[in-house]
Design a protein around this motif. Structure first.
Motif, PDB file in Angstrom:
ATOM      1  N   VAL A 132      16.059   5.285  17.026  1.00 28.90           N
ATOM      2  CA  VAL A 132      17.398   5.777  16.699  1.00 28.90           C
ATOM      3  C   VAL A 132      17.374   6.457  15.329  1.00 28.90           C
ATOM      4  O   VAL A 132      17.930   7.550  15.148  1.00 28.90           O
ATOM      5  CB  VAL A 132      18.426   4.627  16.709  1.00 28.90           C
ATOM      6  CG1 VAL A 132      19.766   5.097  16.143  1.00 28.90           C
ATOM      7  CG2 VAL A 132      18.622   4.110  18.129  1.00 28.90           C
ATOM      8  N   GLN A 133      16.711   5.828  14.365  1.00 30.65           N
ATOM      9  CA  GLN A 133      16.628   6.406  13.017  1.00 30.65           C
ATOM     10  C   GLN A 133      15.948   7.773  13.043  1.00 30.65           C
ATOM     11  O   GLN A 133      16.405   8.728  12.396  1.00 30.65           O
ATOM     12  CB  GLN A 133      15.858   5.469  12.095  1.00 30.65           C
ATOM     13  CG  GLN A 133      15.746   5.950  10.650  1.00 30.65           C
ATOM     14  CD  GLN A 133      17.079   5.961   9.946  1.00 30.65           C
ATOM     15  OE1 GLN A 133      17.691   4.919   9.744  1.00 30.65           O
ATOM     16  NE2 GLN A 133      17.549   7.150   9.565  1.00 30.65           N
ATOM     17  N   THR A 134      14.861   7.892  13.808  1.00 29.98           N
ATOM     18  CA  THR A 134      14.140   9.159  13.917  1.00 29.98           C
ATOM     19  C   THR A 134      15.030  10.245  14.507  1.00 29.98           C
ATOM     20  O   THR A 134      15.071  11.382  14.012  1.00 29.98           O
ATOM     21  CB  THR A 134      12.888   8.978  14.790  1.00 29.98           C
ATOM     22  OG1 THR A 134      12.006   8.049  14.155  1.00 29.98           O
ATOM     23  CG2 THR A 134      12.155  10.295  15.004  1.00 29.98           C
ATOM     24  N   ALA A 135      15.752   9.912  15.572  1.00 27.70           N
ATOM     25  CA  ALA A 135      16.631  10.882  16.218  1.00 27.70           C
ATOM     26  C   ALA A 135      17.784  11.293  15.307  1.00 27.70           C
ATOM     27  O   ALA A 135      18.160  12.470  15.232  1.00 27.70           O
ATOM     28  CB  ALA A 135      17.159  10.321  17.538  1.00 27.70           C
ATOM     29  N   VAL A 136      18.339  10.326  14.591  1.00 29.98           N
ATOM     30  CA  VAL A 136      19.456  10.614  13.689  1.00 29.98           C
ATOM     31  C   VAL A 136      18.996  11.515  12.541  1.00 29.98           C
ATOM     32  O   VAL A 136      19.705  12.456  12.149  1.00 29.98           O
ATOM     33  CB  VAL A 136      20.071   9.306  13.149  1.00 29.98           C
ATOM     34  CG1 VAL A 136      21.040   9.587  12.004  1.00 29.98           C
ATOM     35  CG2 VAL A 136      20.787   8.564  14.270  1.00 29.98           C
ATOM     36  N   ASP A 137      17.804  11.258  12.010  1.00 24.35           N
ATOM     37  CA  ASP A 137      17.266  12.116  10.947  1.00 24.35           C
ATOM     38  C   ASP A 137      17.153  13.567  11.419  1.00 24.35           C
ATOM     39  O   ASP A 137      17.485  14.504  10.681  1.00 24.35           O
ATOM     40  CB  ASP A 137      15.893  11.616  10.504  1.00 24.35           C
ATOM     41  CG  ASP A 137      15.968  10.345   9.675  1.00 24.35           C
ATOM     42  OD1 ASP A 137      17.070  10.003   9.208  1.00 24.35           O
ATOM     43  OD2 ASP A 137      14.914   9.690   9.503  1.00 24.35           O
ATOM     44  N   ALA A 138      16.668  13.740  12.651  1.00 26.66           N
ATOM     45  CA  ALA A 138      16.532  15.094  13.204  1.00 26.66           C
ATOM     46  C   ALA A 138      17.896  15.752  13.386  1.00 26.66           C
ATOM     47  O   ALA A 138      18.085  16.928  13.055  1.00 26.66           O
ATOM     48  CB  ALA A 138      15.783  15.036  14.538  1.00 26.66           C
ATOM     49  N   ILE A 139      18.863  14.994  13.889  1.00 26.51           N
ATOM     50  CA  ILE A 139      20.192  15.562  14.139  1.00 26.51           C
ATOM     51  C   ILE A 139      20.901  15.904  12.834  1.00 26.51           C
ATOM     52  O   ILE A 139      21.604  16.922  12.750  1.00 26.51           O
ATOM     53  CB  ILE A 139      21.035  14.591  14.991  1.00 26.51           C
ATOM     54  CG1 ILE A 139      20.473  14.538  16.421  1.00 26.51           C
ATOM     55  CG2 ILE A 139      22.503  15.014  15.021  1.00 26.51           C
ATOM     56  CD1 ILE A 139      21.111  13.498  17.302  1.00 26.51           C
ATOM     57  N   ASP A 140      20.702  15.103  11.793  1.00 25.16           N
ATOM     58  CA  ASP A 140      21.294  15.428  10.493  1.00 25.16           C
ATOM     59  C   ASP A 140      20.835  16.802  10.021  1.00 25.16           C
ATOM     60  O   ASP A 140      21.614  17.579   9.449  1.00 25.16           O
ATOM     61  CB  ASP A 140      20.915  14.372   9.452  1.00 25.16           C
ATOM     62  CG  ASP A 140      21.674  13.065   9.646  1.00 25.16           C
ATOM     63  OD1 ASP A 140      22.646  13.044  10.431  1.00 25.16           O
ATOM     64  OD2 ASP A 140      21.289  12.059   9.019  1.00 25.16           O
ATOM     65  N   LYS A 141      19.572  17.117  10.255  1.00 30.65           N
ATOM     66  CA  LYS A 141      19.050  18.434   9.869  1.00 30.65           C
ATOM     67  C   LYS A 141      19.591  19.530  10.784  1.00 30.65           C
ATOM     68  O   LYS A 141      19.954  20.630  10.331  1.00 30.65           O
ATOM     69  CB  LYS A 141      17.524  18.415   9.894  1.00 30.65           C
ATOM     70  CG  LYS A 141      16.894  17.485   8.855  1.00 30.65           C
ATOM     71  CD  LYS A 141      15.388  17.436   8.981  1.00 30.65           C
ATOM     72  CE  LYS A 141      14.758  16.644   7.842  1.00 30.65           C
ATOM     73  NZ  LYS A 141      15.120  15.224   7.846  1.00 30.65           N
ATOM     74  N   LEU A 142      19.648  19.235  12.073  1.00 36.96           N
ATOM     75  CA  LEU A 142      20.168  20.223  13.020  1.00 36.96           C
ATOM     76  C   LEU A 142      21.638  20.531  12.761  1.00 36.96           C
ATOM     77  O   LEU A 142      22.098  21.661  12.962  1.00 36.96           O
ATOM     78  CB  LEU A 142      19.999  19.719  14.459  1.00 36.96           C
ATOM     79  CG  LEU A 142      18.571  19.682  14.996  1.00 36.96           C
ATOM     80  CD1 LEU A 142      18.538  18.940  16.327  1.00 36.96           C
ATOM     81  CD2 LEU A 142      18.024  21.100  15.158  1.00 36.96           C
ATOM     82  N   ARG A 143      22.385  19.531  12.298  1.00 35.57           N
ATOM     83  CA  ARG A 143      23.809  19.735  12.042  1.00 35.57           C
ATOM     84  C   ARG A 143      24.017  20.810  10.969  1.00 35.57           C
ATOM     85  O   ARG A 143      24.950  21.614  11.045  1.00 35.57           O
ATOM     86  CB  ARG A 143      24.451  18.427  11.591  1.00 35.57           C
ATOM     87  CG  ARG A 143      25.925  18.518  11.266  1.00 35.57           C
ATOM     88  CD  ARG A 143      26.789  18.701  12.503  1.00 35.57           C
ATOM     89  NE  ARG A 143      27.027  17.447  13.177  1.00 35.57           N
ATOM     90  CZ  ARG A 143      27.867  17.325  14.211  1.00 35.57           C
ATOM     91  NH1 ARG A 143      28.534  18.374  14.666  1.00 35.57           N
ATOM     92  NH2 ARG A 143      28.029  16.163  14.807  1.00 35.57           N
ATOM     93  N   ASP A 144      23.120  20.863   9.977  1.00 33.28           N
ATOM     94  CA  ASP A 144      23.227  21.891   8.934  1.00 33.28           C
ATOM     95  C   ASP A 144      23.124  23.282   9.540  1.00 33.28           C
ATOM     96  O   ASP A 144      23.909  24.181   9.213  1.00 33.28           O
ATOM     97  CB  ASP A 144      22.119  21.704   7.888  1.00 33.28           C
ATOM     98  CG  ASP A 144      22.283  20.426   7.087  1.00 33.28           C
ATOM     99  OD1 ASP A 144      23.399  19.880   7.071  1.00 33.28           O
ATOM    100  OD2 ASP A 144      21.280  19.974   6.486  1.00 33.28           O
ATOM    101  N   THR A 145      22.151  23.450  10.437  1.00 27.39           N
ATOM    102  CA  THR A 145      21.978  24.757  11.084  1.00 27.39           C
ATOM    103  C   THR A 145      23.122  25.048  12.043  1.00 27.39           C
ATOM    104  O   THR A 145      23.628  26.178  12.115  1.00 27.39           O
ATOM    105  CB  THR A 145      20.634  24.796  11.843  1.00 27.39           C
ATOM    106  OG1 THR A 145      19.576  24.702  10.890  1.00 27.39           O
ATOM    107  CG2 THR A 145      20.481  26.081  12.639  1.00 27.39           C
ATOM    108  N   ALA A 146      23.543  24.031  12.778  1.00 27.61           N
ATOM    109  CA  ALA A 146      24.652  24.214  13.718  1.00 27.61           C
ATOM    110  C   ALA A 146      25.916  24.654  12.984  1.00 27.61           C
ATOM    111  O   ALA A 146      26.648  25.546  13.440  1.00 27.61           O
ATOM    112  CB  ALA A 146      24.906  22.925  14.491  1.00 27.61           C
TER     113      ALA A 146
END
Length: 329
Positions: free
Chosen positions: A150-164
């Motif tokens: 879950v932590q790994t996925a959340v870290d990735a999504i936090d970065k993707l949210r910036d681009t989104a």
């Protein structure tokens, strides 16, 4: 008592911490530990962990400095041979040859199915420890590796949210979970995602498009949709195609996290869970327990029949599904 330990199936962060706990818990109680490399394949091939002197024995020093490491020093594998009667008999012969009295297996659904078969053919004691990022086993609130995934996925999504947010896009993020939506649901909640598509609930494309459009009308600039690989529509790429055909108003991109979710240093929660369950498995097997899984429910270590872990479906908490729905509105 001589206790064997192995890891099997897909690796999960915290497996090393659990192996360490089994070894140290056992040796501190006066037991010997035999490490088996590559799970059931190692039993079939007589592939044992050897110490610095070339002996098939694990000591406290064998597991020094591994609690923080992902993967497993014992390696893991899927074994086609063990699915045959001849392979299972060879595994039993290996256990008997090396005078192993009890076996602790760290793994998930497939691992425990194998243990259930082994119990029918071997008179030694058997305990399973739940190590899988899917958190899909009955008999424990959480499995080893779930917290880290879950932590790994959340870290990735936090970065993707910036681009989104910068490009006003919708990102479909596919996480693992062929039969269970635990990883997708908890990731969506922790990452502030707007939608989670999971195997346990139907994915309503028209309803989703309407929901996304209403969010856009209120000024929403970015959307994250977390998709379990086992979603009934077939995963994130198929979902992207269906959303485009349904005229979703956001520009769409898909990211498949894949096996990156299995790696990495385990979180403190996974290290503690692995340490508790490994030690509990040793104590249970030395007290005569067999054909059981060592789990944790309401912060208490408990045993449950190994067969129940995979023969019953672990339901998602409805209150968590409802919570995500309220947060997305």
């Amino acid at each position: 008592m001589r206790i064997g330990v192995f890891c099997s199936g897909g690796d999960a962060p915290g497996m090393n911490a659990c192996v360490r706990s089994v070894v140290r818990g056992a040796t501190s109680a006066g037991h010997e530990v035999v490490g088996i490399n590559r799970g059931y394949q190692g039993l079939v091939d007589e592939n044992l962990f050897l110490d610095s002197l070339g002996e098939a024995k694990m000591s406290a020093r064998s597991v020094s400095n591994i609690i923080q490491r992902g993967g497993t020093i014992l390696r893991s594998a899927r074994c086609q041979a063990f699915q045959t009667e001849a392979g299972m008999q060879k595994a039993v012969e290996t256990l008997e040859k090396f005078k192993i009295d009890g076996l602790i297996a760290i793994g998930g659904n497939g691992t425990f199915r194998g243990l259930n078969e082994l119990v029918e053919r071997w008179d030694g004691r058997v305990i399973g420890v739940p190590g899988t990022i899917d958190n899909d086993l009955v008999g424990t609130d959480y499995t080893i590796g779930f917290s880290t995934a879950v932590q790994t996925a959340v870290d990735a999504i936090d970065k993707l949210r910036d681009t989104a947010e910068s490009h006003e896009r919708l990102f479909l993020v596919e996480v693992m979970g062929r039969h269970s939506g635990y990883l997708a649901l908890y990731t969506a909640l922790a990452a502030g995602a707007e939608v989670a598509c999971i195997p346990e609930t139907p994915t309503d494309i028209p309803g989703m498009v309407d929901h996304l459009h209403s969010l856009q009308q209120t000024g929403k600039k970015s959307i994250i949709v977390v998709v379990a690989e086992g979603d009934e529509l077939g995963g994130a790429l198929i979902l992207q195609d269906k959303l485009q055909k349904a005229k979703c108003s956001f520009a769409l991109r898909t990211v498949i996290l894949g096996h990156v979710q299995r790696g990495g240093s385990p979180t403190p929660d996974d290290r503690i869970l692995a340490t508790r369950l490994g030690d509990f498995a040793v104590r249970s097997i030395s007290e005569g327990a067999t054909a059981m899984m060592a789990g944790e429910i309401n912060h208490e270590c408990v045993l449950s029949p190994i067969k129940d872990s995979f023969s019953k479906r672990k339901e998602l908490p409805k209150e968590m599904i409802d919570l995500l729905d309220r947060m997305s509105k």
